[in-house]
Design a protein around this motif. Sequence first.
Motif, PDB file in Angstrom:
ATOM      1  N   UNK A  54      87.173  50.000  35.036  1.00  0.00           N
ATOM      2  CA  UNK A  54      86.442  51.188  35.491  1.00  0.00           C
ATOM      3  C   UNK A  54      86.601  51.387  36.994  1.00  0.00           C
ATOM      4  N   UNK A  55      86.459  50.319  37.763  1.00  0.00           N
ATOM      5  CA  UNK A  55      86.521  50.408  39.223  1.00  0.00           C
ATOM      6  C   UNK A  55      87.897  50.807  39.733  1.00  0.00           C
ATOM      7  N   UNK A  56      88.949  50.557  38.961  1.00  0.00           N
ATOM      8  CA  UNK A  56      90.293  50.884  39.416  1.00  0.00           C
ATOM      9  C   UNK A  56      90.516  52.383  39.575  1.00  0.00           C
ATOM     10  N   UNK A  57      89.677  53.196  38.951  1.00  0.00           N
ATOM     11  CA  UNK A  57      89.867  54.643  38.979  1.00  0.00           C
ATOM     12  C   UNK A  57      88.839  55.354  39.857  1.00  0.00           C
ATOM     13  N   UNK A  58      88.126  54.605  40.671  1.00  0.00           N
ATOM     14  CA  UNK A  58      87.092  55.199  41.501  1.00  0.00           C
ATOM     15  C   UNK A  58      87.480  55.189  42.968  1.00  0.00           C
ATOM     16  N   UNK A  59      86.925  56.141  43.690  1.00  0.00           N
ATOM     17  CA  UNK A  59      87.075  56.176  45.136  1.00  0.00           C
ATOM     18  C   UNK A  59      85.862  55.466  45.729  1.00  0.00           C
ATOM     19  N   UNK A  60      86.099  54.520  46.640  1.00  0.00           N
ATOM     20  CA  UNK A  60      85.019  53.732  47.223  1.00  0.00           C
ATOM     21  C   UNK A  60      85.048  53.857  48.745  1.00  0.00           C
ATOM     22  N   UNK A  61      83.862  53.969  49.334  1.00  0.00           N
ATOM     23  CA  UNK A  61      83.781  54.060  50.787  1.00  0.00           C
ATOM     24  C   UNK A  61      82.434  53.524  51.245  1.00  0.00           C
ATOM     25  N   UNK A  62      82.438  52.865  52.389  1.00  0.00           N
ATOM     26  CA  UNK A  62      81.208  52.385  53.003  1.00  0.00           C
ATOM     27  C   UNK A  62      80.822  53.287  54.167  1.00  0.00           C
ATOM     28  N   UNK A  63      79.536  53.609  54.268  1.00  0.00           N
ATOM     29  CA  UNK A  63      79.052  54.542  55.282  1.00  0.00           C
ATOM     30  C   UNK A  63      77.758  54.022  55.888  1.00  0.00           C
ATOM     31  N   UNK A  64      77.605  54.266  57.188  1.00  0.00           N
ATOM     32  CA  UNK A  64      76.342  53.997  57.869  1.00  0.00           C
ATOM     33  C   UNK A  64      75.853  55.290  58.501  1.00  0.00           C
ATOM     34  N   UNK A  65      74.715  55.772  58.045  1.00  0.00           N
ATOM     35  CA  UNK A  65      74.146  56.985  58.628  1.00  0.00           C
ATOM     36  C   UNK A  65      73.624  56.715  60.037  1.00  0.00           C
ATOM     37  N   UNK A  66      73.187  55.482  60.284  1.00  0.00           N
ATOM     38  CA  UNK A  66      72.623  55.143  61.592  1.00  0.00           C
ATOM     39  C   UNK A  66      73.685  55.136  62.690  1.00  0.00           C
ATOM     40  N   UNK A  67      74.851  54.588  62.388  1.00  0.00           N
ATOM     41  CA  UNK A  67      75.905  54.482  63.402  1.00  0.00           C
ATOM     42  C   UNK A  67      77.019  55.499  63.219  1.00  0.00           C
ATOM     43  N   UNK A  68      77.104  56.096  62.065  1.00  0.00           N
ATOM     44  CA  UNK A  68      78.169  57.054  61.790  1.00  0.00           C
ATOM     45  C   UNK A  68      79.463  56.409  61.326  1.00  0.00           C
ATOM     46  N   UNK A  69      79.465  55.087  61.203  1.00  0.00           N
ATOM     47  CA  UNK A  69      80.672  54.406  60.731  1.00  0.00           C
ATOM     48  C   UNK A  69      80.994  54.833  59.303  1.00  0.00           C
ATOM     49  N   UNK A  70      82.259  55.116  59.071  1.00  0.00           N
ATOM     50  CA  UNK A  70      82.721  55.438  57.730  1.00  0.00           C
ATOM     51  C   UNK A  70      82.595  56.885  57.325  1.00  0.00           C
ATOM     52  N   UNK A  71      82.036  57.733  58.168  1.00  0.00           N
ATOM     53  CA  UNK A  71      81.857  59.138  57.796  1.00  0.00           C
ATOM     54  C   UNK A  71      83.212  59.826  57.640  1.00  0.00           C
ATOM     55  N   UNK A  72      84.149  59.530  58.552  1.00  0.00           N
ATOM     56  CA  UNK A  72      85.490  60.117  58.431  1.00  0.00           C
ATOM     57  C   UNK A  72      86.157  59.658  57.140  1.00  0.00           C
ATOM     58  N   UNK A  73      86.005  58.358  56.827  1.00  0.00           N
ATOM     59  CA  UNK A  73      86.558  57.824  55.582  1.00  0.00           C
ATOM     60  C   UNK A  73      85.923  58.502  54.378  1.00  0.00           C
ATOM     61  N   UNK A  74      84.626  58.775  54.471  1.00  0.00           N
ATOM     62  CA  UNK A  74      83.932  59.452  53.382  1.00  0.00           C
ATOM     63  C   UNK A  74      84.567  60.809  53.092  1.00  0.00           C
ATOM     64  N   UNK A  75      84.798  61.600  54.138  1.00  0.00           N
ATOM     65  CA  UNK A  75      85.374  62.927  53.926  1.00  0.00           C
ATOM     66  C   UNK A  75      86.807  62.846  53.408  1.00  0.00           C
ATOM     67  N   UNK A  76      87.547  61.821  53.817  1.00  0.00           N
ATOM     68  CA  UNK A  76      88.896  61.625  53.273  1.00  0.00           C
ATOM     69  C   UNK A  76      88.834  61.317  51.769  1.00  0.00           C
ATOM     70  N   UNK A  77      87.877  60.478  51.378  1.00  0.00           N
ATOM     71  CA  UNK A  77      87.715  60.124  49.973  1.00  0.00           C
ATOM     72  C   UNK A  77      87.264  61.332  49.160  1.00  0.00           C
ATOM     73  N   UNK A  78      86.388  62.144  49.717  1.00  0.00           N
ATOM     74  CA  UNK A  78      85.959  63.365  49.034  1.00  0.00           C
ATOM     75  C   UNK A  78      87.152  64.295  48.837  1.00  0.00           C
TER      76      UNK A  78
END
Length: 125
Positions: A82-106
């Motif tokens: 199941x996990x092989x077909x999913x997009x995964x990303x880590x995000x921190x709202x407090x620091x903003x880390x991973x937000x760019x990665x989030x939009x790339x995954x979206x």
Amino acid sequence: MSNMLYACSMLYRAKLPMVIVLNKTDVVGCEFIKEWMDDYESFQEALDDASSSGNGHSEEMAGGSGYYSSLTRSLSLVLDEFYNHLHKVGVSAATGDGVEDFWEVVQKAAVDYEEGYLVDLQCRI
């Protein structure tokens, strides 16, 4: 585990792309979880480690020989695929880390939608 089983059933029922967002990465990193999702053996090793150390839980909860342990190990085989077909990303709202990665995954999920689901839907209409 129950959340992922629910997500699994929704994914197979709706056939839509899914994005897993691991939040609060400023508190606890998500790399070990991504590793577990990508590598079945590393997850099994973590269960074995929890079984041997106990970590303050009963043996059944920590990965011992009980019902919960057996269920977890069995379901991890299903979830590995199941996990092989999913997009995964880590995000921190407090620091903003991973937000760019989030939009790339979206964006990748949007492409999957257009190339997979939408084409299938148009064929059915």
